[in-house]
Design a protein around this motif. Structure first.
Motif, PDB file in Angstrom:
ATOM      1  N   ASN A  85      -6.421  -8.201   7.871  1.00 30.79           N
ATOM      2  CA  ASN A  85      -7.255  -8.541   6.709  1.00 30.79           C
ATOM      3  C   ASN A  85      -7.041  -7.542   5.580  1.00 30.79           C
ATOM      4  N   ARG A  86      -6.947  -6.281   5.931  1.00 26.78           N
ATOM      5  CA  ARG A  86      -6.762  -5.255   4.907  1.00 26.78           C
ATOM      6  C   ARG A  86      -5.383  -5.384   4.245  1.00 26.78           C
ATOM      7  N   LEU A  87      -4.356  -5.612   5.035  1.00 27.43           N
ATOM      8  CA  LEU A  87      -3.008  -5.769   4.492  1.00 27.43           C
ATOM      9  C   LEU A  87      -2.936  -6.982   3.564  1.00 27.43           C
ATOM     10  N   ALA A  88      -3.547  -8.086   3.984  1.00 28.66           N
ATOM     11  CA  ALA A  88      -3.528  -9.300   3.163  1.00 28.66           C
ATOM     12  C   ALA A  88      -4.199  -9.071   1.822  1.00 28.66           C
ATOM     13  N   THR A  89      -5.246  -8.243   1.811  1.00 30.78           N
ATOM     14  CA  THR A  89      -5.999  -7.977   0.589  1.00 30.78           C
ATOM     15  C   THR A  89      -5.326  -6.957  -0.313  1.00 30.78           C
ATOM     16  N   GLU A  90      -4.766  -5.914   0.268  1.00 28.69           N
ATOM     17  CA  GLU A  90      -4.336  -4.759  -0.528  1.00 28.69           C
ATOM     18  C   GLU A  90      -2.860  -4.768  -0.912  1.00 28.69           C
ATOM     19  N   LEU A  91      -2.037  -5.538  -0.248  1.00 26.16           N
ATOM     20  CA  LEU A  91      -0.623  -5.556  -0.623  1.00 26.16           C
ATOM     21  C   LEU A  91      -0.441  -6.319  -1.934  1.00 26.16           C
ATOM     22  N   GLU A  92       0.297  -5.727  -2.845  1.00 26.84           N
ATOM     23  CA  GLU A  92       0.495  -6.301  -4.176  1.00 26.84           C
ATOM     24  C   GLU A  92       1.731  -7.193  -4.170  1.00 26.84           C
ATOM     25  N   ALA A  93       1.511  -8.476  -3.934  1.00 29.25           N
ATOM     26  CA  ALA A  93       2.614  -9.428  -3.850  1.00 29.25           C
ATOM     27  C   ALA A  93       2.093 -10.832  -4.098  1.00 29.25           C
TER      28      ALA A  93
END
Length: 463
Positions: free
Chosen positions: A409-417
Motif C-alpha cells: 500500500n505504501r509503495l503504491a501511494t508513494e512511488l512517483e510514476a
C-alpha cells in the motif's frame, strides 16, 4: 536519415523509400480534412464493424506482420507475433466500448436538460517510435478513429514497411481512405505538418527532445498534445518478497523487446538482506539468455534497432565502468560475438549486462539505458528504496515486490510514476490508462481516459 528498411541483424539495407514531397503532404492533409467532415458522422456501430475487421486482419496475418517487425527492428519473432495479436486486442476493446465511453453524460442543473457530450476534433497527427511499431500505432489509432477523428501517422524512418502495412490494414478493414494515412516523411517535416491549420492535435511517443520540440510547436498554436517519453523504471524487491518469482519476472521485465522498451524495468533496487541471493540468481539467468537471429523462435534477445542505439548504450555502460561501477556480466559488445551471433558480425548486438556498485555521478543516476542492461542497487530498507526510485527525473512505471500488504500500500501511494504494479511486471493494457509524470510526459493513452484525450468535451445546456 533516410527512410529505409535496414536489417539490424546484418546491417544490410533492404529497401529504400522516397519521402513525400511538400505537394504530396498537402494532398494527404487535404484528403484527411475532407474525410473527417464526412467520417465524423458515420454511426459508431459502423466504425466498430470496421475496427473489428482490422483486428481480424491482425490476427489472421500475424505471422506476416511479425516477420516485418523482426526484419525492420530486430524484434524476436515470437514477441513480434504477440505484438500483432495485442494490437488486435486494443482494436476489439475500443470497438466494444467506445459507444459507452462516448455516450452523453446527463448532469442535473437549473436547465431542463444538460449533459456532457464527447465530439471528435478532427485530424490528429501521431509521431510514433520504432520499438513497438504496431502496438504504439494501434493504441493511438483505435480510440482516435472510434471517437470520429482521422489519423495521420509519421512513423520512425526505420520502419516504413510497418507503417505502410498499418495503413493497408485500416483500408482493407473498410475505413475510408483518408481516415488513416501514413506519411513517409523525415523528422524535418513534422513542424510543417503539426503547424498546418488542418491538424488539430498531436501525440508523440519517443525521446524527451522530440517531445519537447513537438509540444513547443503545438503550444504556440494552442493545440492539444499527448506525450509518452522515456523511462527509467524501478523494480523494487524487498526482503518479504517471493524471491524466485521476483527474479524470474525481473529478467522478463528488463528484456522486453531486447531491452528497448520505455516501461522495461531498468533500475533494480533490492533490499540488502536479500541482495546477494537476488544478484546470484539474476546473473545466472542472464548468462542463460540466447542472443541471436530474431527470426529464430528460440532467440531471447535480438539486435538493437540501429547502430546509433548500440553506440549510445555502450557509451553509457563504459562511462559507468570508468567511474567505478562493476560489470557483473557483459559490458563488452565484443562478448556477444562469442555467444551465438558470429554469423551476424555486422549486426547491432549487445550482450546481456548487469552493472552494480555505482559511485555518485554516473549516468545510472539520471539516464535511460535503452537495451539489455540492468542497473543493480542495494538499499537498507523500504524508505531508502522509495527515495532512490523517486530520485529519477522519469516517472513512467514502477514495479515493487513485497509479501506485506502494508508495504504494498505504501509503495503504491508513494512511488512517483504513471503506473505502479505490486508483485507484477509493468505492462500496458487497453483497459488501463497509460502514461507518465515528470520527464516521462503527460496525458494518457488507453482506457476511457485515452479516448477522451482527443475529443471536445462539450457542455450542453438546454432551457
Amino acid at each position: 536519415m533516410g527512410i529505409a528498411t535496414v536489417n539490424p541483424a546484418t546491417g544490410e539495407t533492404l529497401k529504400n523509400f522516397e519521402p513525400l514531397n511538400d505537394q504530396e503532404i498537402a494532398q494527404k492533409l487535404d484528403q484527411a480534412q475532407k474525410t473527417f467532415e464526412q467520417y465524423r458522422y458515420i454511426p459508431i456501430a459502423q466504425k466498430a464493424e470496421w475496427m473489428n475487421a482490422a483486428a481480424t486482419l491482425l490476427v489472421d496475418r500475424r505471422e506476416e506482420f511479425g516477420k516485418i517487425m523482426a526484419l525492420e527492428v530486430g524484434k524476436p519473432i515470437a514477441s513480434a507475433i504477440a505484438e500483432a495479436e495485442k494490437s488486435a486486442w486494443v482494436c476489439r476493446y475500443y470497438a466494444e466500448n467506445a459507444a459507452q465511453f462516448l455516450a452523453n453524460v446527463p448532469i442535473e442543473t437549473d436547465a431542463s436538460r444538460s449533459f456532457v457530450s464527447y465530439q471528435p476534433i478532427g485530424v490528429v497527427l501521431a509521431v510514433m517510435p520504432w520499438n513497438f511499431p504496431f502496438w504504439q500505432v494501434f493504441r493511438f489509432a483505435a480510440p482516435a478513429l472510434m471517437a470520429g477523428n482521422v489519423g495521420l501517422l509519421k512513423h520512425a524512418s526505420n520502419v516504413p514497411q510497418c507503417a505502410l502495412a498499418i495503413e493497408e490494414i485500416f483500408r482493407e478493414a473498410g475505413f475510408p481512405t483518408g481516415a488513416f494515412q501514413t506519411l513517409l516523411v523525415g523528422s524535418d517535416k513534422v513542424a510543417q505538418i503539426v503547424t498546418d491549420e488542418r491538424v488539430k492535435a498531436a501525440t508523440l511517443t519517443g525521446s524527451e527532445p522530440a517531445g519537447a520540440s513537438l509540444a513547443s510547436l503545438a503550444g504556440k498554436l494552442i493545440k492539444k498534445t499527448v506525450l509518452e517519453l522515456g523511462g527509467s523504471d524501478p523494480f523494487i524487491v524487498l526482503e518479504s518478497a517471493d524471491l524466485e518469482t521476483a527474479v524470474s519476472t525481473a529478467v522478463t521485465a528488463r528484456m522486453i523487446n531486447s531491452g528497448q522498451s520505455c516501461i522495461a524495468a531498468k533500475r533494480f533496487i533490492v533490499q540488502e538482506a536479500i541482495a546477494d541471493q537476488f544478484t546470484e540468481k539474476l546473473v545466472a539467468k542472464y548468462a542463460a539468455l540466447k542472443v541471436g537471429d530474431p527470426m529464430n523462435p528460440e532467440t531471447d534477445i535480438g539486435p538493437l534497432a540501429t547502430p546509433g542505439i548500440l553506440k549510445d548504450l555502450d557509451q553509457l555502460v563504459q562511462t559507468c565502468i570508468e567511474k567505478g561501477a562493476k560489470a557483473l556480466i557483459g559490458g563488452n559488445p565484443q562478448d556477444v560475438l562469442t555467444r551465438s551471433v558470429v554469423a551476424f558480425q555486422h549486426g547491432n548486438f549487445y550482450p546481456p549486462t548487469i552493472l552494480a556498485d555505482f559511485p555518485p555521478g554516473t549516468p545510472a543516476d539520471d539516464e535511460e539505458f535503452f537495451g539489455p542492461v540492468a542497473l543493480l542497487f542495494r538499499v537498507p530498507d523500504i524508505d531508502a528504496a522509495i527515495r532512490l526510485a523517486n530520485s529519477s527525473p522519469f516517472g513512467l512505471g514502477a514495479s515493487a515486490w513485497t509479501g506485506i500488504q502494508e508495504e504494498g500500500n505504501r509503495l503504491a501511494t508513494e512511488l512517483e510514476a504513471g503506473a505502479v504494479f505490486i508483485n507484477g511486471m509493468v505492462k500496458s493494457d487497453p483497459r488501463l490508462p497509460f502514461g507518465g509524470v515528470k520527464r516521462s510526459g503527460y496525458g494518457r493513452e488507453l482506457g476511457i481516459q485515452g479516448i477522451h484525450e482527443f475529443v471536445n468535451i462539450k457542455t450542453v445546456w438546454m432551457k
